[in-house]
Write a protein that holds these residues in place. Structure first.
Motif, PDB file in Angstrom:
ATOM      1  N   ARG A 171      -7.819  -2.580  -5.048  1.00 24.51           N
ATOM      2  CA  ARG A 171      -7.401  -1.230  -5.397  1.00 24.51           C
ATOM      3  C   ARG A 171      -8.537   0.034  -5.563  1.00 24.51           C
ATOM      4  O   ARG A 171      -8.622   1.027  -5.062  1.00 24.51           O
TER       5      ARG A 171
ATOM      6  N   ARG B 239       0.702  -1.085  -0.047  1.00 33.43           N
ATOM      7  CA  ARG B 239       0.084  -0.010  -0.085  1.00 33.43           C
ATOM      8  C   ARG B 239       0.805   1.200  -0.158  1.00 33.43           C
ATOM      9  O   ARG B 239       1.757   1.281   0.682  1.00 33.43           O
TER      10      ARG B 239
ATOM     11  N   ASP C  34       0.294  -4.006   3.398  1.00 30.59           N
ATOM     12  CA  ASP C  34      -0.950  -3.694   3.548  1.00 30.59           C
ATOM     13  C   ASP C  34      -1.473  -4.604   4.699  1.00 30.59           C
ATOM     14  O   ASP C  34      -1.178  -5.827   4.724  1.00 30.59           O
TER      15      ASP C  34
ATOM     16  N   ALA D 280     -12.977   4.197  -0.818  1.00 35.78           N
ATOM     17  CA  ALA D 280     -12.944   4.591   0.776  1.00 35.78           C
ATOM     18  C   ALA D 280     -12.060   6.004   0.997  1.00 35.78           C
ATOM     19  O   ALA D 280     -12.558   6.700   1.791  1.00 35.78           O
ATOM     20  N   GLU D 281     -10.834   6.109   0.032  1.00 37.51           N
ATOM     21  CA  GLU D 281     -10.277   7.464   0.407  1.00 37.51           C
ATOM     22  C   GLU D 281     -10.933   8.657  -0.301  1.00 37.51           C
ATOM     23  O   GLU D 281     -10.134   9.716  -0.413  1.00 37.51           O
ATOM     24  N   LYS D 282     -11.908   8.255  -1.123  1.00 37.48           N
ATOM     25  CA  LYS D 282     -12.380   9.714  -1.946  1.00 37.48           C
ATOM     26  C   LYS D 282     -11.570  10.043  -2.892  1.00 37.48           C
ATOM     27  O   LYS D 282     -11.237  11.207  -3.346  1.00 37.48           O
ATOM     28  N   LYS D 283     -10.566   9.152  -3.541  1.00 39.11           N
ATOM     29  CA  LYS D 283      -9.779   9.956  -4.656  1.00 39.11           C
ATOM     30  C   LYS D 283     -10.394  10.093  -5.829  1.00 39.11           C
ATOM     31  O   LYS D 283     -11.356   9.477  -6.390  1.00 39.11           O
TER      32      LYS D 283
ATOM     33  N   TYR E 186       5.813   8.952  -1.306  1.00 42.72           N
ATOM     34  CA  TYR E 186       5.311   7.955  -1.087  1.00 42.72           C
ATOM     35  C   TYR E 186       6.123   6.932  -0.948  1.00 42.72           C
ATOM     36  O   TYR E 186       7.177   6.854  -1.807  1.00 42.72           O
TER      37      TYR E 186
ATOM     38  N   THR F 240     -13.301   3.692  -9.125  1.00 44.71           N
ATOM     39  CA  THR F 240     -13.781   3.095  -7.644  1.00 44.71           C
ATOM     40  C   THR F 240     -14.641   1.997  -7.875  1.00 44.71           C
ATOM     41  O   THR F 240     -15.046   1.837  -6.860  1.00 44.71           O
TER      42      THR F 240
ATOM     43  N   VAL G 224       1.992   4.781   0.953  1.00 44.59           N
ATOM     44  CA  VAL G 224       1.650   5.637   2.248  1.00 44.59           C
ATOM     45  C   VAL G 224       2.387   6.932   2.032  1.00 44.59           C
ATOM     46  O   VAL G 224       3.790   6.927   1.695  1.00 44.59           O
TER      47      VAL G 224
ATOM     48  N   VAL H 147     -10.247   0.733  -2.254  1.00 47.24           N
ATOM     49  CA  VAL H 147      -9.262   1.766  -1.482  1.00 47.24           C
ATOM     50  C   VAL H 147      -9.552   2.858  -1.979  1.00 47.24           C
ATOM     51  O   VAL H 147      -9.736   4.140  -1.184  1.00 47.24           O
ATOM     52  N   ASN H 148      -9.476   3.247  -3.262  1.00 46.89           N
ATOM     53  CA  ASN H 148      -9.841   4.520  -3.939  1.00 46.89           C
ATOM     54  C   ASN H 148     -10.884   5.136  -3.500  1.00 46.89           C
ATOM     55  O   ASN H 148     -11.262   6.270  -3.216  1.00 46.89           O
TER      56      ASN H 148
END
Length: 336
Positions: free
Chosen positions: A227, A170, A187, A233-236, A182, A241, A172, A230-231
């Motif tokens: 992936r 992941r 993960d 959930a993180e509102k990228k 990054y 998504t 970070v 995760v995108n």
């Protein structure tokens, strides 16, 4: 009229962006410029070619969009190709020379909006265009070298350069020399799954198909779906998504487990690794003699492994297991 061609000329509009350094808005800007030029000169548009994320190093004939118009029967449907700049056609001087010669032999013209005086009919006109193509190639090569240097820097400094992160890790965001960079860390969700896969296949004798069935029944998300989750959930912004609900297959699982990054890489040097060298090499297919069909058949019978179509059909440790049972006398070239 800015061009020597007469109204009614059959024009092929052509747009392209490279995956190296441009974004999707470049296509819209090119389309706007081409539409304006066509309307001003009253040309007849016979086609609008778009080659998205195609490098300028790819030959025009091999591109999904322009390539069709370079072959029969579409080759005879246009009289001139219109681009915003010469490097939209190619950033390779050799490819340009071949493209210009084919257009010249076929009686076709090239309309370049940033160089209205461009004319490939006389020899000196093609020579000038060749020089411009050489400059475009030098620019492309400079971009490639810059990205290589950047990638090497990230590896040397144990940083993540971006892109699709591997399953089990992941990216970070961390503080590095006063900047936000990054790094790849293990993960908490997918990391244990990687370790589980290696232990079950290499140590417990599970087949790839059995592990895929188990993960699918447990609802383990594939690398792509994870992936995307995760995108989301993180509102990228600007990324996919939506979870597609795809299933694990022996092909996708095999490709994932063969990635060397799982046993450590410069990007993960600061992290603990998933597997030992022994476990990782136990899953890498070895180079076996071509006439070892009986060995492979016996191994599949003994361990219950997937058919030979799988990329993981014959790890070197396979022959070790079978030899220990007295069922095979062949030796893998890269094995024990």
């Amino acid at each position: 009229m800015p061009y020597k061609l007469s109204p009614g000329t059959r024009v092929l509009k052509m747009r392209r962006i490279s995956r190296d350094s441009e974004d999707s808005s470049a296509l819209a800007r090119q389309a706007e410029a081409l539409d304006g030029a066509v309307g001003e000169s009253r040309f007849d548009v016979v086609g609008d070619v778009e080659d998205s994320f195609i490098s300028g190093a790819v030959r025009p004939e091999e591109r999904p969009g322009l390539g069709r118009w370079m072959r029969e029967p579409l080759w005879y449907e246009w009289d001139a190709i219109m681009v915003t700049s010469l490097d939209r056609i190619t950033r390779n001087q050799t490819h340009w020379e071949m493209f210009a010669d084919k257009c010249y032999q076929g009686g076709k013209d090239v309309i370049c909006l940033d160089d209205p005086a461009l004319d490939i009919t006389p020899g000196n006109g093609r020579m000038i265009a060749y020089i411009k193509a050489t400059q475009a190639q030098e620019y492309r090569e400079a971009i490639v070298q810059k990205r290589r240097n950047q990638t090497q820097y990230y590896r040397d400094e144990c940083l993540w350069g971006g892109g699709t992160w591997p399953f089990g890790y992941r990216p970070v965001l961390t503080e590095y020399q006063g900047r936000q960079r990054y790094k790849l860390l293990i993960d908490r969700v997918t990391g244990p799954l990687i370790r589980e896969a290696y232990e079950r296949i290499a140590e417990q004798g599970w087949s790839m198909s059995r592990l895929c069935q188990d993960w699918n029944e447990r609802g383990v998300l594939t690398s792509q779906d994870y992936r995307r989750s995760v995108n989301g959930a993180e509102k990228k912004a600007g990324v996919k998504t939506a979870v597609k609900g795809s299933k694990w297959t022996t092909s996708t699982l095999g490709k994932m487990l063969k990635k060397p990054i799982l046993k450590g890489s410069p990007c993960t040097r600061a992290s603990r690794f998933f597997v030992t060298e022994f476990l990782f090499d136990g899953l890498i297919p070895s180079s076996v003699t071509r006439n070892s069909t009986s060995c492979r058949r016996r191994y599949r019978h003994w361990v219950g492994i997937v058919p030979e179509s799988s990329p993981m059909h014959l790890p070197w440790r396979a022959c070790s297991i079978v030899r220990a049972a007295g069922r095979c006398t062949r030796t893998a070239r890269s094995g024990s």
